[in-house]
Enzyme design. Sequence first.
Site, PDB file in Angstrom:
ATOM      1  N   GLU A 417       0.828  -1.208   0.000  1.00  0.00           N
ATOM      2  CA  GLU A 417       0.000   0.000   0.000  1.00  0.00           C
ATOM      3  C   GLU A 417       0.853   1.244   0.000  1.00  0.00           C
ATOM      4  O   GLU A 417       0.534   2.246  -0.639  1.00  0.00           O
ATOM      5  CB  GLU A 417      -0.918  -0.001   1.231  1.00  0.00           C
ATOM      6  CG  GLU A 417      -1.961   1.123   1.236  1.00  0.00           C
ATOM      7  CD  GLU A 417      -1.568   2.348   2.064  1.00  0.00           C
ATOM      8  OE1 GLU A 417      -2.416   3.236   2.203  1.00  0.00           O
ATOM      9  OE2 GLU A 417      -0.413   2.443   2.544  1.00  0.00           O
ATOM     10  N   GLU A 429      -8.561  -5.001  -9.790  1.00  0.00           N
ATOM     11  CA  GLU A 429      -8.425  -5.205 -11.237  1.00  0.00           C
ATOM     12  C   GLU A 429      -8.632  -6.677 -11.600  1.00  0.00           C
ATOM     13  O   GLU A 429      -9.288  -7.002 -12.587  1.00  0.00           O
ATOM     14  CB  GLU A 429      -7.051  -4.720 -11.709  1.00  0.00           C
ATOM     15  CG  GLU A 429      -6.960  -3.202 -11.723  1.00  0.00           C
ATOM     16  CD  GLU A 429      -5.566  -2.651 -11.977  1.00  0.00           C
ATOM     17  OE1 GLU A 429      -5.461  -1.458 -12.287  1.00  0.00           O
ATOM     18  OE2 GLU A 429      -4.574  -3.410 -11.850  1.00  0.00           O
TER      19      GLU A 429
END
Lengths: 714, 714
Positions: A417, A429
Amino acid sequence: MKKLLLFGLGGCALFTVGILIGHFAIQQSDTDTSPVWVPEISQDVDESFIEKFIAEVDNMEIERNLKELTKVPHMATTKGDEETVQYVLKRWQDPTSGLDQAWREEYLVHLSFPDKNQKNSVKVDATLLLVTEREKNYTSDQNDPEVVQPYAAYSPAGHAKGKLIYANQGKTSDYEHLNNTLNLTGTIAIVRYGGAGRGAKAINAAPFGVIGVLVYTDPGDINDGLMSDLNETYPHSWYLPPSGVERGSYNSQFGDLLTPYLAAKQDTYRIPKETITGLPPIPTQPIGFEDAFKLICELGGEPSPESWHGGFNCTYNVGGPGFRASSIFNNSDVKMDIYNKEELKNSSNVMGVIRGSVEPDRYVIYGNHRDSWVHGAIDPSSGTAVMLEITRVLGKMVKEGKWRPRRSIIFGSWGAEEFGLIGSAEYTEEYYTKLFERSVAYINVDISVFGRYAFHSSVYDNWLQYFNRSSPTYGLIPNVGHLTGAGSDYAAFIHFLGITSMDISYTYDRSKTKARIYPAYHTAYDTFDYASKFIDPGFTSHQTVARTAGNVLLRLADSLLLPFNCSDYAESLEQYLQVALDNFQEELSKHGISMDPLKSAVLKFRLAATNLDRVIHQSDFAKETPYKIRRINDQLMLLDRAFLDPMAFPDKYAYRHVIWASRSSGLATFPGLADAFEGAKNSGLKQDWSKAHKHLSIVAQAIAGAASTLEEVI
Amino acid sequence: MKKLLLFGLGGCALFTVGILIGHFAIQQSDTDTSPVWVPEISQDVDESFIEKFIAEVDNMEIERNLKELTKVPHMATTKGDEETVQYVLKRWQDPTSGLDQAWREEYLVHLSFPDKNQKNSVKVDATLLLVTEREKNYTSDQNDPEVVQPYAAYSPAGHAKGKLIYANQGKTSDYEHLNNTLNLTGTIAIVRYGGAGRGAKAINAAPFGVIGVLVYTDPGDINDGLMSDLNETYPHSWYLPPSGVERGSYNSQFGDLLTPYLAAKQDTYRIPKETITGLPPIPTQPIGFEDAFKLICELGGEPSPESWHGGFNCTYNVGGPGFRASSIFNNSDVKMDIYNKEELKNSSNVMGVIRGSVEPDRYVIYGNHRDSWVHGAIDPSSGTAVMLEITRVLGKMVKEGKWRPRRSIIFGSWGAEEFGLIGSAEYTEEYYTKLFERSVAYINVDISVFGRYAFHSSVYDNWLQYFNRSSPTYGLIPNVGHLTGAGSDYAAFIHFLGITSMDISYTYDRSKTKARIYPAYHTAYDTFDYASKFIDPGFTSHQTVARTAGNVLLRLADSLLLPFNCSDYAESLEQYLQVALDNFQEELSKHGISMDPLKSAVLKFRLAATNLDRVIHQSDFAKETPYKIRRINDQLMLLDRAFLDPMAFPDKYAYRHVIWASRSSGLATFPGLADAFEGAKNSGLKQDWSKAHKHLSIVAQAIAGAASTLEEVI
């Protein structure tokens, strides 16, 4: 990446859960002739179970989790990161308190690291070395060989040598101001954190001829002015010691940079590195205020404007460029030698699920990242410690056969992150359609506790007292912010997927400190010691967050009717509309652009929301078919999806939500319209007014389309 | 716009309905203690109702519908079009045989018309006028003042004068061939219909310096060579009379051209006209073969290649450029004067619904366009006549309280299809999210009957005999084509929205005629007289289509489990994969691009489909909860949506379905991959191989994502 929000929520407001639940429990048939599944599918959320959950959440367990998670530095893809992968897996696969399933998912992602063999350095005149390898040691933590040298991730490697200038926060307006009186070509800028994104400070600088950027944390912004490590700063208080440096990603979009819109698997197509946009074009390096002080207070030239001054006891001169003649540095250059390297590395998400009993194809997702910059006790482990306590309590109930949620719960411990929300973005995705179709909501708890802020009463009462707003419908109520940025892993869920999202944290009292964020943020001082002494001694604030987030999670997972209130969404749209009308209508009308379609769309939305509320409140759910309950739940669940438009923001990677997308404008209104309006106002060009018209059509159509999903279904 | 398909289907194959239905009727409880809704929600499709429906479908009613619909020309937005709006509304609002609701939806769209006051003309040497205002009159229909002059919609107005050349079908390869020996600059090309899209013929021509294009219908392509109107052509047969001209849209994308991705409402943002792409850049005009014969057989220069020859008894010389010296035209130029005008006009869709009883938020959509070029008896009124008969029979059952579908049925009578599928495309833009979330399938019946083709036995047996394929799973079975183009209003549903779609029509025996399409297509001879004498005397083929389409519609609307077979989808993907491996693997591997992710994705899909089939066949739906049935139905319903990627085809407007998108390649395989591969193979450029790699990743990710929606939901 962080953005401060007390409680941020994109989408339908959740705070009306207490009002909605309990009204709609279906009367259960107790005869044998009814199909066996009738009682189960009619089961509403069990308040006594929530009370039991709250009682079971244990502050000492959270403390133990945090201690384990922060034993060693665990920057993404390092050995320490792998240890946390194993730990989370072990917890979620525990036979007595684990989840139904847990596994790891890997992505091969583009990261940026300093070179272990060749340290980044900043020198004055080839003698004074300003960047040390690591922060000063106070507890043994800072001595760990795995503490990464402070660096600006994704800054290019390179060597820059030039006269120093002070450029405030590195905003374009800051450089413009300097450029009025100075020739910035060939200079190195020193700027403080705040005001502009990390990467933006260098991106803004380059067009003015600046060849390198130093970024530091001003004690005025982070330490309420305190600077001494003898008694004022950690380990004496929560304030940042002079050598502390905020690391961070200088990348300005989210997700793996080489695989836009594609999950970063082994063989996935990768764009050429040189086509990546949004990275610093010139060498950039963060430094501590100890070093920054030596530089800034020696600068020549004019004093900078008052608003540029921070906590140093000097006039923050803008630079000659360079140091003043009387300085010990005299006419010296500053020299930056940056050796950052970009590498493809395997980063792991750890996933865990509890399968829903009645609606397993409805997902409530709860997540946080696992990777830190150093030990990351607060960022992100305070969130992971809370998540692990929630999964322990729920896992135990499941393993004991005492409970199973109506809907499925997915837990995500995201990787990488800190480099740009990479693990969560790749996940969205890879599973785009499945998540799009089935997700009820995403709950993010990253930094769970930002600071000490004693609760005198209930969470609700505190919320109402310290973070409220005046609603035309309800009067004074707790405020729910908007997730308009990309501060943590909720970004891909709300902006790319249109999943109603919430970001929960416990913050500090801003009337008592002006600190931009908790002072040890992204430094080697963000340790268990720091957390347990200065952020949350006794871990009761962590416990409160676990109880609150778990409460929300359980209501989303178990309520017969989803606890979303769409009239609140209408209220937000009406507020946005009013700001837009007040600020844009007159000028747009001069350019022949009517705001009527937007007005009609918001009205249509309000009427549809009111109607749906009426249907809900007039329904006798005890007598309704499961298909009707599902139908209304789908209307609520999918509402945020209706605001997605993949063509709306061609220049903003993965931003598709036309209401909550990020905006440059300071006006709290529809982002595409606000930014296009301001662009047109500035340029006066016909094609820019056309863009404003286009965005008006886009947002009006999205709102009208969303309204039509709330109307009677046919 | 039309594409010939016997039965075209995008998405899950529907032909297994007979196998699936009937297995899953839930055992109904007959006690009073069970919730009242239990029997209703467990109701499966009622076979006796389908039989009743089939018995009620009346060929004479269809004939009456057709007569009414074709009384006058009803080109989009004309008075005649408005009359059909009123007629459809009247039928759907009929108190005894109408639908639950019917209404009109208007869009303000960009159309192109010839100038009534200044006729388009084509002359040789300022004397011989080649384009008459209208086709020769045989029945009184051709004399109607509302018959629009033949024209190429969206051809620019303009004047062109130059030497004539014959350019076969106007493909790029045709112009290249000519360009080898001739200087095409300043010439006017005459080309025949077929081989390339209408607009493409002019778009391909312009780069070679061609300044105008005439398009004609060759009697070899449409009339099996017959040319005389004394005894060979209509009204003596179905063949096209010499003066007949195929009108058409020369626009190459679908939807309103000025409002991409936005519904064309009054105040919607419109792009500048000059930024529209895909239109003829030079004046273009269609003419009849009567005129074309005079031109082509007088041309000088070399004889064209044999394959360029049509039905004229001459050598189709390519032109000097211009006429041969011995021609009556000698060295004359051809002069085109085109006065087409573009106009914003209100076009209407007529919408009608029957609300579903159990799952009103699931939509089965059935549609056809209403607008024609002239009287449009076959295109589109043969489809509308069928739709109105289906709605009459079903509307009557609903009004009499005898039946109500499980799911909602939406009927759409689209406007302005002939100009580029505009009405249906605007509808999908306006209601994108709602349709995305809730649509089970879209059924399109445009031209319902293309010609006479006597059925000797059942539809199924005929289908099996005349249009079959060999399936690895089932052996010889009726074939279901793929909707890879944009031939009718299904385009926006399948390509933009990813809704499983079917295009149904009754075609003619291709072993008996080589006609490219029914000969009166888009001419003033497509009349009720023509249809009732030469296409379907007695209207029994229309009746068969109504029965078949209605049968499909009812099974989609009423089956407890949706009649979709996902293993058939896997079979299509495996066939595509095999073609891709055979043609691309070796070469891709030379460029370091692995096809493994695509192979794994297809395998993952196959395994997930097999697993879902197993779950379906092993389930005892009589004992399952409604949520399980809905869950599986959602997996089936949303499968096509999983293949959408709005970033996949940036150059193809509104094409988002990565499996069924249009392709230039002749290979029946993944379109983006095939086209990118061929592009790279041709150019040899590194960035083009990168494009091929990118499309490989896009399609592999889409298939893997789709597979994950078929797997156990968590």
